[in-house]
Design a protein around this motif. Structure first.
Motif, mmCIF file in Angstrom:
data_model
loop_
_atom_site.group_PDB
_atom_site.id
_atom_site.type_symbol
_atom_site.label_atom_id
_atom_site.label_comp_id
_atom_site.label_asym_id
_atom_site.label_seq_id
_atom_site.Cartn_x
_atom_site.Cartn_y
_atom_site.Cartn_z
ATOM 1 N N ASP A 159 14.162 -43.062 3.635
ATOM 2 C CA ASP A 159 14.294 -41.724 4.238
ATOM 3 C C ASP A 159 15.524 -41.674 5.133
ATOM 4 O OD1 ASP A 159 12.046 -40.758 2.977
ATOM 5 O OD2 ASP A 159 10.711 -41.069 4.696
ATOM 6 N N ASP A 160 15.772 -42.765 5.852
ATOM 7 C CA ASP A 160 16.969 -42.823 6.688
ATOM 8 C C ASP A 160 18.238 -42.808 5.819
ATOM 9 O OD1 ASP A 160 15.413 -42.984 8.983
ATOM 10 O OD2 ASP A 160 15.482 -45.183 9.046
ATOM 11 N N VAL A 162 18.570 -41.338 2.958
ATOM 12 C CA VAL A 162 18.752 -39.954 2.518
ATOM 13 C C VAL A 162 19.405 -39.126 3.618
ATOM 14 C CG1 VAL A 162 17.537 -37.834 1.902
ATOM 15 C CG2 VAL A 162 16.917 -39.994 0.801
ATOM 16 N N GLU A 163 18.938 -39.284 4.835
ATOM 17 C CA GLU A 163 19.502 -38.503 5.939
ATOM 18 C C GLU A 163 20.963 -38.880 6.185
ATOM 19 O OE1 GLU A 163 18.123 -35.855 7.384
ATOM 20 O OE2 GLU A 163 16.641 -36.232 5.798
ATOM 21 N N GLN A 164 21.288 -40.162 6.067
ATOM 22 C CA GLN A 164 22.676 -40.580 6.237
ATOM 23 C C GLN A 164 23.544 -39.996 5.119
ATOM 24 O OE1 GLN A 164 24.177 -44.841 5.774
ATOM 25 N NE2 GLN A 164 23.960 -44.711 8.006
ATOM 26 N N LYS A 166 22.957 -37.256 3.427
ATOM 27 C CA LYS A 166 23.088 -35.816 3.666
ATOM 28 C C LYS A 166 24.138 -35.526 4.729
ATOM 29 C CE LYS A 166 18.412 -34.187 2.486
ATOM 30 N NZ LYS A 166 17.163 -33.594 3.050
ATOM 31 N N PHE A 167 24.203 -36.372 5.760
ATOM 32 C CA PHE A 167 25.175 -36.163 6.829
ATOM 33 C C PHE A 167 26.598 -36.230 6.283
ATOM 34 C CE2 PHE A 167 27.988 -37.844 10.156
ATOM 35 C CZ PHE A 167 27.824 -36.874 11.127
ATOM 36 N N GLY A 170 26.334 -33.711 2.552
ATOM 37 C CA GLY A 170 25.628 -32.442 2.530
ATOM 38 C C GLY A 170 26.519 -31.223 2.332
ATOM 39 N N ASP A 178 14.955 -32.143 -2.560
ATOM 40 C CA ASP A 178 14.611 -33.414 -1.920
ATOM 41 C C ASP A 178 14.647 -34.559 -2.939
ATOM 42 O OD1 ASP A 178 14.275 -32.101 0.474
ATOM 43 O OD2 ASP A 178 12.081 -32.058 0.365
ATOM 44 N N TRP A 181 18.247 -35.525 -3.641
ATOM 45 C CA TRP A 181 18.835 -36.331 -2.574
ATOM 46 C C TRP A 181 18.295 -37.760 -2.597
ATOM 47 C CZ3 TRP A 181 23.152 -35.742 -0.336
ATOM 48 C CH2 TRP A 181 23.667 -34.473 -0.065
#
Length: 292
Positions: A159-160, A162-164, A166-167, A170, A178, A181
């Motif tokens: 999950d981390d 994915v967030e990285q 996206k940053f 994105g 979701d 990603w």
């Protein structure tokens, strides 16, 4: 495309300077369709092409290498070798080992630069080229890429990751679900000993930051004009800050037969599965097959 997709195989080969380099091999070596060489972007790897290669393998062989320092290829102890000229030599070594001397290249970003160089190599015949969001003149986004390459910290969970992702990506990949990603992160990261990290040598960042800029009076256009007799598709993400619109249009003027495809809702880079991209690639391959 017709026929049935062939299973993926994986293998390694030795570069001229002794590194063990990895590639994915799809399709039948005896297939009549023109072989395809898929070349990834600066910090990416062969996994970006698996879906495309699986589809194309119904009619042809598709080779997807991990460039040195990426994916399952060895890292180079001399990071200054992370340079286009070395990547071209590695590609030529692989093609020679596989007995491929005529092929279509699909190059994303850095892979597109490698493709343009290959167009001028006399030992091989480039039967077609897809340049994915790259041209002979790079836009201001190159500074953005230089600023973060090799500097991201490992993460603890997917999950981390994915967030990285996206940053960083994105703004360039709008509208992904979701699930999209999650799949994108799995292509760009690797889990080692419980640590999830980007799947490339961080020293690639040092190499691009230390590379000398082009000479102020250097003409970049002859590199692209190597493709003047090669069927060519140029993809531009409509939001791209690497291949700017004026350069994209100039590419069409300089090679009037090139097919220019503007990809909505994408920056740097399109994912090669977009509705406008698939038919452009398929038509290019049909043209290459007919010419062969």
């Amino acid at each position: 495309m017709s026929g049935t997709a062939a299973p993926e195989r994986t293998a390694t080969y030795r570069s001229a300077d002794g590194l063990e380099l990895f590639y994915r091999d799809f399709g039948d070596a005896a297939a009549k369709g023109t072989p395809v060489l898929c070349l990834p972007g600066l910090t990416r790897n062969s996994r970006d092409f698996v879906t495309l290669a699986t589809r194309l393998s119904a009619d042809r062989r598709v080779i997807c290498p991990d460039l040195r320092g990426r994916g399952f290829s060895a890292y180079d102890p001399a990071y200054q070798n992370y340079a286009p000229g070395v990547y071209v030599k590695d590609a030529l070594t692989l093609l020679a080992e596989l007995g491929i001397d005529r092929f279509v290249a699909i190059g994303t970003s850095l892979g597109g630069v490698i493709t343009m160089v290959l167009a001028g190599v006399k030992s091989v015949t480039l039967a077609g080229a897809v340049l994915n969001d790259v041209g002979p003149v790079l836009g201001p986004g190159i500074a953005r890429i230089q600023s973060y390459t090799g500097k991201a910290d490992p993460v603890a969970t997917w999950d981390d990751a994915v967030e990285q992702a996206k940053f960083v990506y994105g703004p360039s990949l709008t509208g992904l679900s979701d699930a999209d990603w999650a799949a994108f992160a799995r292509r760009g990261y690797r889990e080692d000993g419980g640590i999830i990290r980007l799947d490339y040598d961080p020293r690639i960042g040092d190499a691009i930051r230390e590379a000398p800029p082009p000479a102020p009076d250097a003409d970049p256009w002859p590199l692209f004009e190597r493709l003047k007799d090669v069927p060519t598709v140029v993809l531009r993400g409509a939001l791209s800050d690497i291949l700017e619109q004026d350069v994209f249009e100039d590419m069409g003027r300089r090679i009037s037969d090139a097919r220019l495809v503007l990809v909505p809702d994408r920056g740097h880079v399109p994912l090669l599965d977009e509705p406008d991209v698939t038919p452009a690639i398929d038509q290019l391959l049909r043209d290459a097959d007919a010419a062969g």
